[in-house]
Scaffold this motif. Structure first.
Motif, PDB file in Angstrom:
ATOM      1  N   LEU A   1       7.256  16.661   4.730  1.00  9.04           N
ATOM      2  CA  LEU A   1       7.531  16.167   3.383  1.00  9.04           C
ATOM      3  C   LEU A   1       7.186  14.681   3.320  1.00  9.04           C
ATOM      4  CD1 LEU A   1       8.774  16.472   0.522  1.00  9.04           C
ATOM      5  CD2 LEU A   1      11.004  15.941   1.562  1.00  9.04           C
ATOM      6  N   ILE A   2       6.264  14.326   2.427  1.00  7.93           N
ATOM      7  CA  ILE A   2       5.883  12.923   2.218  1.00  7.93           C
ATOM      8  C   ILE A   2       6.585  12.415   0.968  1.00  7.93           C
ATOM      9  CG2 ILE A   2       3.988  11.318   1.791  1.00  7.93           C
ATOM     10  CD1 ILE A   2       3.781  12.525   4.533  1.00  7.93           C
ATOM     11  N   LEU A   3       7.419  11.395   1.154  1.00  4.71           N
ATOM     12  CA  LEU A   3       8.135  10.769   0.041  1.00  4.71           C
ATOM     13  C   LEU A   3       7.999   9.261   0.139  1.00  4.71           C
ATOM     14  CD1 LEU A   3      11.548  12.695  -0.259  1.00  4.71           C
ATOM     15  CD2 LEU A   3       9.757  12.562  -1.998  1.00  4.71           C
ATOM     16  N   HIS A   4       7.956   8.609  -1.012  1.00  8.86           N
ATOM     17  CA  HIS A   4       7.944   7.147  -1.009  1.00  8.86           C
ATOM     18  C   HIS A   4       9.316   6.641  -0.588  1.00  8.86           C
ATOM     19  CE1 HIS A   4       7.457   2.992  -2.407  1.00  8.86           C
ATOM     20  NE2 HIS A   4       6.157   3.221  -2.336  1.00  8.86           N
ATOM     21  N   LYS A   5       9.348   5.466   0.021  1.00  2.86           N
ATOM     22  CA  LYS A   5      10.594   4.909   0.553  1.00  2.86           C
ATOM     23  C   LYS A   5      11.678   4.789  -0.515  1.00  2.86           C
ATOM     24  CE  LYS A   5      12.200   1.302   3.711  1.00  2.86           C
ATOM     25  NZ  LYS A   5      12.490   2.267   4.765  1.00  2.86           N
ATOM     26  N   ARG A   6      11.263   4.522  -1.754  1.00  2.00           N
ATOM     27  CA  ARG A   6      12.262   4.365  -2.818  1.00  2.00           C
ATOM     28  C   ARG A   6      12.959   5.688  -3.146  1.00  2.00           C
ATOM     29  NH1 ARG A   6       7.390   4.153  -5.652  1.00  2.00           N
ATOM     30  NH2 ARG A   6       7.108   5.799  -7.199  1.00  2.00           N
ATOM     31  N   ARG A   7      12.328   6.815  -2.781  1.00  2.00           N
ATOM     32  CA  ARG A   7      12.959   8.128  -2.980  1.00  2.00           C
ATOM     33  C   ARG A   7      13.945   8.445  -1.856  1.00  2.00           C
ATOM     34  NH1 ARG A   7      11.593   9.860  -8.154  1.00  2.00           N
ATOM     35  NH2 ARG A   7       9.337   9.781  -8.471  1.00  2.00           N
ATOM     36  N   VAL A   8      13.841   7.714  -0.761  1.00  2.78           N
ATOM     37  CA  VAL A   8      14.627   8.022   0.428  1.00  2.78           C
ATOM     38  C   VAL A   8      15.837   7.107   0.570  1.00  2.78           C
ATOM     39  CG1 VAL A   8      14.554   8.119   2.958  1.00  2.78           C
ATOM     40  CG2 VAL A   8      12.612   8.953   1.610  1.00  2.78           C
ATOM     41  N   SER A   9      15.630   5.819   0.325  1.00  2.00           N
ATOM     42  CA  SER A   9      16.724   4.859   0.500  1.00  2.00           C
ATOM     43  C   SER A   9      17.115   4.252  -0.835  1.00  2.00           C
ATOM     44  CB  SER A   9      16.300   3.760   1.474  1.00  2.00           C
ATOM     45  OG  SER A   9      15.155   3.088   0.988  1.00  2.00           O
ATOM     46  N   GLY A  10      18.330   3.691  -0.862  1.00  2.12           N
ATOM     47  CA  GLY A  10      18.815   3.081  -2.092  1.00  2.12           C
ATOM     48  C   GLY A  10      19.608   4.056  -2.929  1.00  2.12           C
TER      49      GLY A  10
ATOM     50  N   ALA B   1      10.642  16.164   9.889  1.00  2.00           N
ATOM     51  CA  ALA B   1       9.844  16.740   8.798  1.00  2.00           C
ATOM     52  C   ALA B   1       9.737  15.814   7.593  1.00  2.00           C
ATOM     53  CB  ALA B   1      10.454  18.065   8.356  1.00  2.00           C
ATOM     54  N   LEU B   2      10.236  14.590   7.717  1.00  2.00           N
ATOM     55  CA  LEU B   2      10.222  13.656   6.588  1.00  2.00           C
ATOM     56  C   LEU B   2       9.537  12.361   7.003  1.00  2.00           C
ATOM     57  CD1 LEU B   2      11.139  12.659   3.750  1.00  2.00           C
ATOM     58  CD2 LEU B   2      13.294  11.922   4.836  1.00  2.00           C
ATOM     59  N   TYR B   3       8.604  11.911   6.152  1.00  2.00           N
ATOM     60  CA  TYR B   3       7.995  10.596   6.373  1.00  2.00           C
ATOM     61  C   TYR B   3       8.059   9.819   5.068  1.00  2.00           C
ATOM     62  CZ  TYR B   3       5.126   6.874   8.209  1.00  2.00           C
ATOM     63  OH  TYR B   3       4.690   5.646   8.637  1.00  2.00           O
ATOM     64  N   ALA B   4       8.672   8.622   5.143  1.00  2.00           N
ATOM     65  CA  ALA B   4       8.798   7.752   3.970  1.00  2.00           C
ATOM     66  C   ALA B   4       7.670   6.724   3.986  1.00  2.00           C
ATOM     67  CB  ALA B   4      10.159   7.055   3.980  1.00  2.00           C
ATOM     68  N   THR B   5       6.840   6.742   2.985  1.00  2.00           N
ATOM     69  CA  THR B   5       5.721   5.802   2.932  1.00  2.00           C
ATOM     70  C   THR B   5       6.228   4.421   2.536  1.00  2.00           C
ATOM     71  OG1 THR B   5       5.258   6.402   0.622  1.00  2.00           O
ATOM     72  CG2 THR B   5       4.089   7.612   2.341  1.00  2.00           C
ATOM     73  N   PRO B   6       5.624   3.358   3.071  1.00  2.00           N
ATOM     74  CA  PRO B   6       6.128   1.997   2.833  1.00  2.00           C
ATOM     75  C   PRO B   6       5.896   1.518   1.402  1.00  2.00           C
ATOM     76  CG  PRO B   6       4.076   1.946   4.071  1.00  2.00           C
ATOM     77  CD  PRO B   6       4.473   3.388   3.977  1.00  2.00           C
ATOM     78  N   PRO B   7       6.668   0.512   0.956  1.00  2.00           N
ATOM     79  CA  PRO B   7       6.478  -0.042  -0.387  1.00  2.00           C
ATOM     80  C   PRO B   7       5.052  -0.556  -0.577  1.00  2.00           C
ATOM     81  CG  PRO B   7       8.521  -0.840   0.588  1.00  2.00           C
ATOM     82  CD  PRO B   7       7.787  -0.116   1.674  1.00  2.00           C
ATOM     83  N   GLY B   8       4.521  -0.329  -1.770  1.00  2.00           N
ATOM     84  CA  GLY B   8       3.168  -0.781  -2.084  1.00  2.00           C
ATOM     85  C   GLY B   8       2.074   0.179  -1.658  1.00  2.00           C
ATOM     86  N   SER B   9       2.443   1.271  -0.982  1.00  2.00           N
ATOM     87  CA  SER B   9       1.437   2.230  -0.527  1.00  2.00           C
ATOM     88  C   SER B   9       1.212   3.307  -1.582  1.00  2.00           C
ATOM     89  CB  SER B   9       1.878   2.882   0.791  1.00  2.00           C
ATOM     90  OG  SER B   9       3.063   3.631   0.597  1.00  2.00           O
TER      91      SER B   9
ATOM     92  N   ALA C   1      -2.711  -0.563   3.574  1.00  2.00           N
ATOM     93  CA  ALA C   1      -2.421  -1.578   4.575  1.00  2.00           C
ATOM     94  C   ALA C   1      -2.648  -0.963   5.948  1.00  2.00           C
ATOM     95  CB  ALA C   1      -0.977  -2.055   4.432  1.00  2.00           C
ATOM     96  N   LYS C   2      -3.550  -1.563   6.729  1.00  2.00           N
ATOM     97  CA  LYS C   2      -3.992  -0.943   7.963  1.00  2.00           C
ATOM     98  C   LYS C   2      -2.837  -0.673   8.918  1.00  2.00           C
ATOM     99  CE  LYS C   2      -7.885  -1.196  11.127  1.00  2.00           C
ATOM    100  NZ  LYS C   2      -9.070  -1.968  11.548  1.00  2.00           N
ATOM    101  N   ALA C   3      -1.924  -1.630   9.042  1.00  2.00           N
ATOM    102  CA  ALA C   3      -0.807  -1.474   9.979  1.00  2.00           C
ATOM    103  C   ALA C   3       0.082  -0.304   9.567  1.00  2.00           C
ATOM    104  CB  ALA C   3       0.001  -2.761  10.047  1.00  2.00           C
ATOM    105  N   GLY C   4       0.371  -0.203   8.263  1.00  2.00           N
ATOM    106  CA  GLY C   4       1.229   0.871   7.771  1.00  2.00           C
ATOM    107  C   GLY C   4       0.620   2.239   7.967  1.00  2.00           C
ATOM    108  N   PHE C   5      -0.675   2.369   7.706  1.00  2.00           N
ATOM    109  CA  PHE C   5      -1.319   3.670   7.832  1.00  2.00           C
ATOM    110  C   PHE C   5      -1.523   4.045   9.302  1.00  2.00           C
ATOM    111  CE2 PHE C   5      -4.664   6.885   7.393  1.00  2.00           C
ATOM    112  CZ  PHE C   5      -4.118   7.653   6.377  1.00  2.00           C
ATOM    113  N   ALA C   6      -1.800   3.043  10.135  1.00  2.00           N
ATOM    114  CA  ALA C   6      -1.938   3.305  11.570  1.00  2.00           C
ATOM    115  C   ALA C   6      -0.614   3.799  12.150  1.00  2.00           C
ATOM    116  CB  ALA C   6      -2.397   2.041  12.290  1.00  2.00           C
ATOM    117  N   LYS C   7       0.476   3.251  11.660  1.00  2.00           N
ATOM    118  CA  LYS C   7       1.806   3.687  12.099  1.00  2.00           C
ATOM    119  C   LYS C   7       2.031   5.162  11.730  1.00  2.00           C
ATOM    120  CE  LYS C   7       6.717   2.542  11.595  1.00  2.00           C
ATOM    121  NZ  LYS C   7       7.705   1.657  10.903  1.00  2.00           N
ATOM    122  N   PHE C   8       1.595   5.546  10.527  1.00  2.00           N
ATOM    123  CA  PHE C   8       1.723   6.940  10.100  1.00  2.00           C
ATOM    124  C   PHE C   8       0.874   7.858  10.969  1.00  2.00           C
ATOM    125  CE2 PHE C   8      -0.062  10.351   7.329  1.00  2.00           C
ATOM    126  CZ  PHE C   8       1.079  11.138   7.284  1.00  2.00           C
ATOM    127  N   GLN C   9      -0.345   7.439  11.304  1.00  2.00           N
ATOM    128  CA  GLN C   9      -1.210   8.253  12.154  1.00  2.00           C
ATOM    129  C   GLN C   9      -0.557   8.509  13.518  1.00  2.00           C
ATOM    130  OE1 GLN C   9      -4.702   5.602  11.489  1.00  2.00           O
ATOM    131  NE2 GLN C   9      -5.832   7.508  11.189  1.00  2.00           N
TER     132      GLN C   9
END
Length: 584
Positions: A440-449, A469-477, A382-390
């Motif tokens: 550290l790259i983790l999916h959002k489900r590993r970070v919240s919940g 040092a932590l970035y949670a990738t958005p759902p569906g990524s 998703a362009k918006a999600g990846f642009a946010k990470f950049q």
């Protein structure tokens, strides 16, 4: 009602369960037909597979479901996409396509030929797709590689496949059905099954007349056919045609060319092919390693080479090549000493004592790779999600290392282990010149919940997040794009045991990416007692040609993590050191 009678190829529709047949028999049977005899004939004619026939059961009732339109639907309204699809699936050619696909899946050539003959007899339109399925089955039978589930691949079946395959190919031309790449490739396979690689090559050359670009598989039948016959010159001709068409040979093709060159005692070709394998394959399979070993053990190989050489020219060749090879031909004289060996952790050969080199990567290549990776990631994510990470990475980076969190937390574990990740984070922090945490790259489900409900996990996550040092990738990524992009963007270490061989990484190409990965990937081993990080080797795991004429060929046997990688070491028994005199 008389459709099944008019087109017998549709009779397989009645392979649904008997109660369903009885329930809907009026939709399929002529009024004068006896239901019991009809069912008996159908069940006896075709093998029954309830699971595979679910789709047919749906088709058999679709006409009944769509026979009367809803009251609110007028005749001027467009038919829905779903209804159009059902209508299309009930066409004789669509049903034939489905049945031929089933024959292809299970390797049933004889049944496919019966369906094909029956369809032609009853005027069912035969498309390019139908012809290609038939040619595939015939060529598979002819080459003895028919899939599981079909008849035994005896000589009769091979003969049947070749005979009918050529008939079907000719009929396709008579019917003016345009061929495609698959058509020519399957016809070439038929030609090779008949031991006629010349015809197979001619078919590839004819593809140009139809404006069809050949693929690697298109050349396989001709190339392997000539190599099998020991016709080296014709095999080289096919290879040249591949190069002219921009088709890159892979290990199986290069290995076949290498073997026919070894057998034909063409030393220059053997030399050139070893370097092509070095550039394309890097580490060879056991079958390729055996061909290389046979060459160096041969008497002819011992007779090839120069006893003195221009050392300056050799050194210049090494520099221009980027290190690890010179490309100036066979050096030395006499018999070769060939041995299976391994390297120590500094890259010193345990057989000859020579130290392997670490081949540099051109910074421009890294820059181009980063651009292509960014483009692919933006297209796939998703362009918006990846642009946010950049943007986040530009703000918080650069980092000395990036961790594939999902992989690191599951190495040798049944469940995700935050404390294992924490150990790796702290270890890398100690090693870092800046003494900061890696990313550290983790999916959002590993970070919240569920994870942050455990106070210990929550505390770790908060520490990493506060340190940037932590970035949670958005759902569906797909996490892979994020950690790979971060590692390339920061030109830093990448901590993961992922072999990076799936379709995502294949998009990146087979040239630069393996070299980049070799220099940046840190792997993890976990035992009951400790966790170890294995840094990239201080040498390149690729075929290397030394300045004194020795060769070191890495194999895929071993991974230097759980067991040492196996190498082939080839050195001359007589290596003339007097060549140094050329310097003076």
């Amino acid at each position: 009602m008389a459709l099944a009678k008019r087109f017998p190829v549709l009779s397989f529709v009645t392979k649904s369960e008997i109660p369903l047949l009885l329930k809907h028999r009026k939709r399929f049977l002529p009024l004068r037909c006896c239901p019991s005899s009809f069912i008996t004939r159908t069940v006896n004619s075709y093998s029954f597979n309830p699971r595979s026939m679910k789709r047919i059961n749906c088709l058999s009732t679709s006409a009944n479901l769509n026979s009367s339109p809803p009251l609110h639907q007028t005749s001027s309204e467009k038919v829905s996409r779903k209804a159009k699809k059902k209508e299309h699936m009930e066409l004789p050619e669509s049903l034939l396509k489905y049945k031929l696909d089933m024959c292809s899946r299970h390797g049933k050539l004889v049944e496919a030929l019966q369906l094909y003959d029956e369809a032609r007899e009853n005027g069912v339109p035969i498309s390019q797709y139908h012809y290609n399925v038939m040619l595939y089955l015939c060529s598979s039978a002819g080459s003895g590689s028919l899939g599981q589930g079909g008849s035994e691949n005896d000589e009769d079946l091979k003969d049947l496949g070749m005979k009918r395959g050529f008939e079907i190919f000719q009929q396709m031309a008579i019917d003016n059905v345009a061929p495609n790449e698959a058509t020519f490739t399957n016809a070439a396979r038929l030609a090779t099954a008949r031991e006629d690689p010349e015809m197979a090559f001619d078919l590839v050359r004819k593809m140009k007349n139809y404006g069809i670009p050949p693929r690697l598989r298109s050349y396989g039948p001709a190339l392997f056919g000539f190599c099998k016959k020991g016709n080296a010159d014709k095999a080289y001709e096919v290879d040249e045609h591949m190069v002219d068409c921009g088709v890159l040979a892979e290990e199986s093709e290069l290995s076949a060319l290498l073997k026919v060159s070894v057998d034909a005692k063409k030393a220059d070709k053997v030399y050139d092919l070893l370097h092509r394998i070095r550039a394309t394959v890097r580490q060879v399979s056991e079958s390729s390693a055996q061909i290389v070993e046979d060459w160096f053990k041969s008497d002819f190989a011992a007779s090839v080479g120069v006893e003195s050489w221009d050392v300056i020219k050799i050194k210049d060749g090494v520099v221009k090549g980027g290190g690890g090879w010179h490309g100036q031909g066979w050096l030395g004289s006499g018999n070769w000493r060939i041995k299976r060996t391994k390297m120590d952790n500094k890259g010193v050969c345990q057989s000859c004592g020579e130290k392997l080199v670490c081949i540099d990567i051109d910074p421009k290549e890294t820059e181009n790779f980063a651009r292509s990776l960014t483009k692919l990631a933006c297209e796939r994510e998703a362009k918006a999600g990846f642009a946010k990470f950049q943007a986040w990475l530009r703000k918080h980076g650069p980092f000395d290392a990036v961790i594939d969190g999902a992989n690191a937390g599951l190495v040798n574990q049944h469940h995700f282990n935050f404390f294992q990740v924490n150990f790796i984070m702290n270890k890398l922090r100690e090693m870092s010149p800046s003494k900061r945490f890696p990313l550290l790259i983790l999916h959002k489900r590993r970070v919240s919940g569920k994870p942050d409900k455990d106070p210990r996990n929550k505390k770790l996550l908060e520490t990493w997040e506060k340190s940037g040092a932590l970035y949670a990738t958005p759902p569906g990524s797909d996490d892979d794009w994020y950690w790979l992009y971060a590692a390339v963007h920061c030109n830093c270490l990448l901590v993961t045991n992922d072999e990076m061989r799936d379709h995502l990484f294949q998009l990146l190409g087979s040239g630069f990416f393996p070299r980049w990965k070799e220099k940046h990937q840190v792997r993890i081993s976990v035992s009951k007692r400790n966790i170890q990080l294995h840094m990239p080797p201080p040498y390149s795991i690729v075929i290397q040609e030394s300045e004194n004429g020795s060769w070191h060929v890495p194999t895929v046997t071993g991974d230097d993590l759980e067991m040492p990688r196996q190498w082939l070491c080839a050195t001359r028994s007589k290596n003339v050191s007097d060549s140094l005199s050329n310097l003076f």
